[in-house]
Design a protein around this motif. Sequence first.
Motif, PDB file in Angstrom:
ATOM      1  N   PRO A   1      12.192  16.135  -4.366  1.00  0.00           N
ATOM      2  CA  PRO A   1      12.373  15.367  -5.607  1.00  0.00           C
ATOM      3  C   PRO A   1      11.045  14.795  -6.093  1.00  0.00           C
ATOM      4  O   PRO A   1      10.251  14.290  -5.302  1.00  0.00           O
ATOM      5  CB  PRO A   1      13.333  14.263  -5.181  1.00  0.00           C
ATOM      6  CG  PRO A   1      13.067  14.078  -3.710  1.00  0.00           C
ATOM      7  CD  PRO A   1      12.727  15.437  -3.187  1.00  0.00           C
ATOM      8  N   LEU A   2      10.818  14.866  -7.387  1.00  0.00           N
ATOM      9  CA  LEU A   2       9.617  14.283  -7.988  1.00  0.00           C
ATOM     10  C   LEU A   2       9.956  13.043  -8.804  1.00  0.00           C
ATOM     11  O   LEU A   2       9.071  12.429  -9.404  1.00  0.00           O
ATOM     12  CB  LEU A   2       8.914  15.318  -8.858  1.00  0.00           C
ATOM     13  CG  LEU A   2       8.318  16.492  -8.067  1.00  0.00           C
ATOM     14  CD1 LEU A   2       7.804  17.567  -8.997  1.00  0.00           C
ATOM     15  CD2 LEU A   2       7.197  16.007  -7.163  1.00  0.00           C
TER      16      LEU A   2
ATOM     17  N   HIS B   1       2.037   6.387  -7.173  1.00  0.00           N
ATOM     18  CA  HIS B   1       0.969   7.230  -7.696  1.00  0.00           C
ATOM     19  C   HIS B   1       1.280   8.712  -7.500  1.00  0.00           C
ATOM     20  O   HIS B   1       0.974   9.542  -8.367  1.00  0.00           O
ATOM     21  CB  HIS B   1      -0.355   6.877  -7.018  1.00  0.00           C
ATOM     22  CG  HIS B   1      -0.875   5.524  -7.392  1.00  0.00           C
ATOM     23  ND1 HIS B   1      -1.819   4.848  -6.645  1.00  0.00           N
ATOM     24  CD2 HIS B   1      -0.572   4.703  -8.431  1.00  0.00           C
ATOM     25  CE1 HIS B   1      -2.071   3.677  -7.216  1.00  0.00           C
ATOM     26  NE2 HIS B   1      -1.331   3.576  -8.301  1.00  0.00           N
ATOM     27  N   ALA B   2       1.880   9.050  -6.363  1.00  0.00           N
ATOM     28  CA  ALA B   2       2.235  10.444  -6.099  1.00  0.00           C
ATOM     29  C   ALA B   2       3.278  10.937  -7.113  1.00  0.00           C
ATOM     30  O   ALA B   2       3.191  12.071  -7.610  1.00  0.00           O
ATOM     31  CB  ALA B   2       2.759  10.591  -4.675  1.00  0.00           C
ATOM     32  N   ARG B   3       4.269  10.086  -7.438  1.00  0.00           N
ATOM     33  CA  ARG B   3       5.274  10.485  -8.420  1.00  0.00           C
ATOM     34  C   ARG B   3       4.653  10.696  -9.796  1.00  0.00           C
ATOM     35  O   ARG B   3       4.983  11.660 -10.500  1.00  0.00           O
ATOM     36  CB  ARG B   3       6.386   9.428  -8.499  1.00  0.00           C
ATOM     37  CG  ARG B   3       7.409   9.523  -7.387  1.00  0.00           C
ATOM     38  CD  ARG B   3       8.681   8.789  -7.759  1.00  0.00           C
ATOM     39  NE  ARG B   3       8.487   7.367  -7.969  1.00  0.00           N
ATOM     40  CZ  ARG B   3       8.569   6.452  -7.013  1.00  0.00           C
ATOM     41  NH1 ARG B   3       8.820   6.818  -5.764  1.00  0.00           N
ATOM     42  NH2 ARG B   3       8.389   5.180  -7.288  1.00  0.00           N
TER      43      ARG B   3
ATOM     44  N   ARG C   1       0.827  -1.206   0.000  1.00  0.00           N
ATOM     45  CA  ARG C   1       0.000   0.000   0.000  1.00  0.00           C
ATOM     46  C   ARG C   1       0.866   1.262   0.000  1.00  0.00           C
ATOM     47  O   ARG C   1       0.599   2.220  -0.737  1.00  0.00           O
ATOM     48  CB  ARG C   1      -0.909   0.008   1.223  1.00  0.00           C
ATOM     49  CG  ARG C   1      -1.856   1.201   1.250  1.00  0.00           C
ATOM     50  CD  ARG C   1      -2.626   1.272   2.539  1.00  0.00           C
ATOM     51  NE  ARG C   1      -3.421   2.499   2.560  1.00  0.00           N
ATOM     52  CZ  ARG C   1      -3.847   3.085   3.666  1.00  0.00           C
ATOM     53  NH1 ARG C   1      -3.550   2.577   4.839  1.00  0.00           N
ATOM     54  NH2 ARG C   1      -4.572   4.184   3.610  1.00  0.00           N
ATOM     55  N   LEU C   2       1.903   1.274   0.815  1.00  0.00           N
ATOM     56  CA  LEU C   2       2.796   2.426   0.872  1.00  0.00           C
ATOM     57  C   LEU C   2       3.530   2.637  -0.447  1.00  0.00           C
ATOM     58  O   LEU C   2       3.647   3.760  -0.946  1.00  0.00           O
ATOM     59  CB  LEU C   2       3.796   2.255   2.017  1.00  0.00           C
ATOM     60  CG  LEU C   2       3.221   2.311   3.434  1.00  0.00           C
ATOM     61  CD1 LEU C   2       4.270   1.869   4.449  1.00  0.00           C
ATOM     62  CD2 LEU C   2       2.719   3.713   3.766  1.00  0.00           C
TER      63      LEU C   2
ATOM     64  N   ARG D   1      10.836  15.614   6.046  1.00  0.00           N
ATOM     65  CA  ARG D   1       9.395  15.343   6.112  1.00  0.00           C
ATOM     66  C   ARG D   1       9.019  14.277   5.103  1.00  0.00           C
ATOM     67  O   ARG D   1       9.539  14.236   3.989  1.00  0.00           O
ATOM     68  CB  ARG D   1       8.598  16.616   5.826  1.00  0.00           C
ATOM     69  CG  ARG D   1       7.087  16.443   6.009  1.00  0.00           C
ATOM     70  CD  ARG D   1       6.349  17.712   5.692  1.00  0.00           C
ATOM     71  NE  ARG D   1       6.373  18.014   4.256  1.00  0.00           N
ATOM     72  CZ  ARG D   1       5.531  18.854   3.666  1.00  0.00           C
ATOM     73  NH1 ARG D   1       4.616  19.481   4.367  1.00  0.00           N
ATOM     74  NH2 ARG D   1       5.615  19.072   2.365  1.00  0.00           N
ATOM     75  N   LEU D   2       8.105  13.403   5.507  1.00  0.00           N
ATOM     76  CA  LEU D   2       7.610  12.342   4.630  1.00  0.00           C
ATOM     77  C   LEU D   2       6.104  12.243   4.805  1.00  0.00           C
ATOM     78  O   LEU D   2       5.595  12.268   5.932  1.00  0.00           O
ATOM     79  CB  LEU D   2       8.277  11.012   4.997  1.00  0.00           C
ATOM     80  CG  LEU D   2       8.109   9.831   4.038  1.00  0.00           C
ATOM     81  CD1 LEU D   2       8.716  10.158   2.678  1.00  0.00           C
ATOM     82  CD2 LEU D   2       8.767   8.583   4.617  1.00  0.00           C
ATOM     83  N   LEU D   3       5.392  12.129   3.692  1.00  0.00           N
ATOM     84  CA  LEU D   3       3.937  11.975   3.735  1.00  0.00           C
ATOM     85  C   LEU D   3       3.570  10.518   3.531  1.00  0.00           C
ATOM     86  O   LEU D   3       4.129   9.833   2.672  1.00  0.00           O
ATOM     87  CB  LEU D   3       3.277  12.827   2.648  1.00  0.00           C
ATOM     88  CG  LEU D   3       3.459  14.343   2.746  1.00  0.00           C
ATOM     89  CD1 LEU D   3       2.715  15.040   1.607  1.00  0.00           C
ATOM     90  CD2 LEU D   3       2.992  14.870   4.096  1.00  0.00           C
ATOM     91  N   LEU D   4       2.595  10.047   4.331  1.00  0.00           N
ATOM     92  CA  LEU D   4       2.070   8.690   4.218  1.00  0.00           C
ATOM     93  C   LEU D   4       0.575   8.765   3.937  1.00  0.00           C
ATOM     94  O   LEU D   4      -0.077   9.760   4.267  1.00  0.00           O
ATOM     95  CB  LEU D   4       2.308   7.904   5.510  1.00  0.00           C
ATOM     96  CG  LEU D   4       3.752   7.690   5.955  1.00  0.00           C
ATOM     97  CD1 LEU D   4       3.782   6.826   7.204  1.00  0.00           C
ATOM     98  CD2 LEU D   4       4.569   7.060   4.853  1.00  0.00           C
TER      99      LEU D   4
END
Length: 333
Positions: free
Chosen positions: A221-222, A142-144, A135-136, A298-301
């Motif tokens: 970074p993307l 998908h975010a990239r 899932r992660l 920072r990291l988004l989950l």
Amino acid sequence: MRAVLAQEMDGRCVSGWFWRRRLAVRAALEGAGFGTEARNQNQPRGSRQRSGPLGDQPFPGLLSKNLSREELVDALRAALVDRKGKPGELTLLSVLPELSQSLGLGERELQVVRASGKETSGLVLLSSCPQMTSRLQKFFIHARRAQRPTATYCAVTNGIPPTSEGKIQTALKLEHVDGVNLSVPVKAPSRKDILEGVKKTLSHFRVLATGSGCALVQLQPLTVFSSQLQVHMVLQLCPVLGDHTYSARVGTVLGQRFLLPAESTKPQTQVLDEALLRRLQLTPSQAAQMPLHLHLHRLLLPGTRARDTPIELLAPLPPYFSRTLRSLGLRLQ
């Protein structure tokens, strides 16, 4: 670094865990350290074997290179080490079984879901649940694809970017130089180049503060490529402090900076001018051991449900990073 463990829960409240329904995140020890010793580089010509104003410990929070397995397991919750290594080498992967036992995970194996580079400080994301790992990973992919940044880095640069914010786009490839894989920019890559491993990369940057000829820069970074952020800052003529691999690609003549050919410029110890050394209170030999000032802050989950706001994880700056900011008069808001 701050290690984070993502795990499936059965609705039980476990002491020390922060959880939302079936997603649990455990931020480990509060102390922030540095996961890998700065490489022993040859001293710059003319350097002297003397202690500076900071004595023999100019980089507080830097972990010893002589850690035992037990000490590394204890430190992993605050420090990140290399995810790859030779057989028998002490790395994050090599001690995951001991870390699993220390966390009481039983037979469940820990996996590295997200981590920064070998010399980069900051967050590391581990998972003991295959479903959660999947899932992660899907969330990050998908975010990239949607060009939504999920990782935010802080960097201290030797030099100030020409604009306060913007994006850096370049194609990169890996080249084997003197036994080391280095990331090299590629101009106008062809379709054949792309098929052979050249990748188009993109990063967003924003200057947060400037002082003493240096800058505190936010980087997002993307895309994912080896040493992407370090190379991108070199292309801005502002190498990251402690970058003893790519900073040599920036030359200076009569105070003007320019790019040297990446293919023919070999890695070497970063050289800082006398004024900056005085501001940092470092001798040339101490500066040669400076760790990379690039921190996964920072990291988004993903939230519990698809429409939920992402969960934000933050990692405090390592002590040596904070000391550098104070010395340069920079401040992270």
